[in-house]
Design a protein around this motif. Sequence first.
Motif, PDB file in Angstrom:
ATOM      1  N   ALA A  30      41.140  52.517  44.575  1.00  0.00           N
ATOM      2  CA  ALA A  30      40.628  51.156  44.714  1.00  0.00           C
ATOM      3  C   ALA A  30      40.626  50.040  45.560  1.00  0.00           C
ATOM      4  N   GLU A  31      40.199  49.657  46.035  1.00  0.00           N
ATOM      5  CA  GLU A  31      39.387  48.568  47.660  1.00  0.00           C
ATOM      6  C   GLU A  31      38.744  47.558  46.044  1.00  0.00           C
ATOM      7  N   VAL A  32      39.859  46.400  46.678  1.00  0.00           N
ATOM      8  CA  VAL A  32      39.680  45.607  45.654  1.00  0.00           C
ATOM      9  C   VAL A  32      38.928  44.008  46.848  1.00  0.00           C
ATOM     10  N   PHE A  33      38.095  43.238  45.750  1.00  0.00           N
ATOM     11  CA  PHE A  33      37.164  42.228  46.091  1.00  0.00           C
ATOM     12  C   PHE A  33      36.971  41.307  45.635  1.00  0.00           C
ATOM     13  N   SER A  34      36.735  40.104  45.763  1.00  0.00           N
ATOM     14  CA  SER A  34      36.300  38.992  45.296  1.00  0.00           C
ATOM     15  C   SER A  34      35.297  39.095  45.621  1.00  0.00           C
ATOM     16  N   VAL A  35      34.109  38.287  45.140  1.00  0.00           N
ATOM     17  CA  VAL A  35      32.741  38.964  45.550  1.00  0.00           C
ATOM     18  C   VAL A  35      32.610  37.741  47.154  1.00  0.00           C
ATOM     19  N   ASP A  36      33.039  36.761  46.394  1.00  0.00           N
ATOM     20  CA  ASP A  36      33.120  36.141  48.103  1.00  0.00           C
ATOM     21  C   ASP A  36      33.406  36.722  49.183  1.00  0.00           C
ATOM     22  N   ALA A  37      34.547  37.675  49.191  1.00  0.00           N
ATOM     23  CA  ALA A  37      34.928  38.150  50.370  1.00  0.00           C
ATOM     24  C   ALA A  37      33.989  40.214  49.920  1.00  0.00           C
ATOM     25  N   PHE A  38      33.487  40.709  49.678  1.00  0.00           N
ATOM     26  CA  PHE A  38      32.880  41.595  49.158  1.00  0.00           C
ATOM     27  C   PHE A  38      31.638  41.382  50.873  1.00  0.00           C
ATOM     28  N   SER A  39      31.928  42.304  52.195  1.00  0.00           N
ATOM     29  CA  SER A  39      30.556  42.080  53.075  1.00  0.00           C
ATOM     30  C   SER A  39      30.159  43.761  53.110  1.00  0.00           C
ATOM     31  N   GLY A  40      30.498  44.419  52.331  1.00  0.00           N
ATOM     32  CA  GLY A  40      30.423  45.750  52.038  1.00  0.00           C
ATOM     33  C   GLY A  40      28.668  46.035  52.211  1.00  0.00           C
ATOM     34  N   SER A  41      28.713  47.274  51.276  1.00  0.00           N
ATOM     35  CA  SER A  41      27.473  48.024  51.108  1.00  0.00           C
ATOM     36  C   SER A  41      27.729  48.959  49.874  1.00  0.00           C
ATOM     37  N   VAL A  42      26.899  48.395  49.089  1.00  0.00           N
ATOM     38  CA  VAL A  42      27.981  49.130  47.593  1.00  0.00           C
ATOM     39  C   VAL A  42      27.355  50.220  47.734  1.00  0.00           C
ATOM     40  N   ALA A  43      26.724  51.021  48.481  1.00  0.00           N
ATOM     41  CA  ALA A  43      26.006  52.065  49.006  1.00  0.00           C
ATOM     42  C   ALA A  43      27.347  52.989  49.264  1.00  0.00           C
ATOM     43  N   ASP A  44      27.998  52.297  50.103  1.00  0.00           N
ATOM     44  CA  ASP A  44      28.795  53.128  50.361  1.00  0.00           C
ATOM     45  C   ASP A  44      30.300  53.368  49.473  1.00  0.00           C
ATOM     46  N   TYR A  45      30.027  52.840  48.282  1.00  0.00           N
ATOM     47  CA  TYR A  45      31.230  53.264  47.358  1.00  0.00           C
ATOM     48  C   TYR A  45      30.953  53.865  45.749  1.00  0.00           C
ATOM     49  N   ASP A  46      31.680  55.029  46.045  1.00  0.00           N
ATOM     50  CA  ASP A  46      30.854  56.266  44.617  1.00  0.00           C
ATOM     51  C   ASP A  46      31.181  55.365  43.102  1.00  0.00           C
ATOM     52  N   LYS A  47      31.772  54.635  42.908  1.00  0.00           N
ATOM     53  CA  LYS A  47      31.918  53.781  42.250  1.00  0.00           C
ATOM     54  C   LYS A  47      31.915  52.419  41.791  1.00  0.00           C
ATOM     55  N   ILE A  48      31.384  52.012  41.174  1.00  0.00           N
ATOM     56  CA  ILE A  48      32.135  50.291  40.850  1.00  0.00           C
ATOM     57  C   ILE A  48      32.225  49.523  40.057  1.00  0.00           C
ATOM     58  N   ALA A  49      33.546  48.900  39.951  1.00  0.00           N
ATOM     59  CA  ALA A  49      34.011  48.515  38.381  1.00  0.00           C
ATOM     60  C   ALA A  49      33.703  46.799  39.178  1.00  0.00           C
ATOM     61  N   PHE A  50      32.302  46.206  38.610  1.00  0.00           N
ATOM     62  CA  PHE A  50      32.106  44.494  38.535  1.00  0.00           C
ATOM     63  C   PHE A  50      33.056  43.773  37.313  1.00  0.00           C
ATOM     64  N   GLY A  51      33.408  42.650  37.964  1.00  0.00           N
ATOM     65  CA  GLY A  51      33.882  42.269  37.224  1.00  0.00           C
ATOM     66  C   GLY A  51      33.646  40.201  36.765  1.00  0.00           C
ATOM     67  N   CYS A  52      32.895  39.942  35.495  1.00  0.00           N
ATOM     68  CA  CYS A  52      33.008  38.190  36.152  1.00  0.00           C
ATOM     69  C   CYS A  52      32.829  37.775  34.390  1.00  0.00           C
ATOM     70  N   SER A  53      33.743  36.249  34.446  1.00  0.00           N
ATOM     71  CA  SER A  53      34.032  35.507  33.282  1.00  0.00           C
ATOM     72  C   SER A  53      32.586  35.755  32.531  1.00  0.00           C
ATOM     73  N   ALA A  54      32.505  35.280  31.369  1.00  0.00           N
ATOM     74  CA  ALA A  54      31.741  34.389  31.027  1.00  0.00           C
ATOM     75  C   ALA A  54      31.431  33.211  30.825  1.00  0.00           C
ATOM     76  N   MET A  55      30.146  32.366  31.349  1.00  0.00           N
ATOM     77  CA  MET A  55      30.296  31.224  31.031  1.00  0.00           C
ATOM     78  C   MET A  55      29.361  30.763  30.709  1.00  0.00           C
ATOM     79  N   GLY A  56      29.225  28.949  30.891  1.00  0.00           N
ATOM     80  CA  GLY A  56      28.328  28.629  29.954  1.00  0.00           C
ATOM     81  C   GLY A  56      28.287  28.857  28.401  1.00  0.00           C
TER      82      GLY A  56
END
Length: 138
Positions: A30-56
């Motif tokens: 696992a490589e962990v990134f806050s969304v503002d710190a992610f500068s790579g490409s999703v193509a570089d990963y076999d799997k991705i877990a996305f997390g986001c709070s419910a807003m509004g």
Amino acid sequence: MSKIAVIYWSGTGNTAMMASEIAAGIGADAEVFSVDAFSGSVADYDKIAFGCSAMGDEVLEEAEFDPFYTSIEGDLKGKKIALFGSYGWGDGKWMRDWEERAQRSGANVFDEGLIICGAPDADGKAACKEYGEKFAAY
């Protein structure tokens, strides 16, 4: 070994805690990134877990996370992804909408999105770790 990213947005720290526990369950891959710190490409990963709070009105966070997710959405076809996030009200509509959106993009969505109301307690942290373990094996 799979290369797995955990990319999240967290307003109060609850989803960040979930990301950390999910990554612990995934293990060394696992490589962990806050969304503002992610500068790579999703193509570089076999799997991705996305997390986001419910807003509004139970939507993805609109200033950072949703624009990011929209920008990479076209690259998710065939990609194994997992979704998670915390909420403080509602019934999980944002997660159901997000799952549907991810499936429409052609992503292979793992299980149901993991949602936790508020900060994860000991049981919530254990659920996150187990979710990470199962996603790593997916």
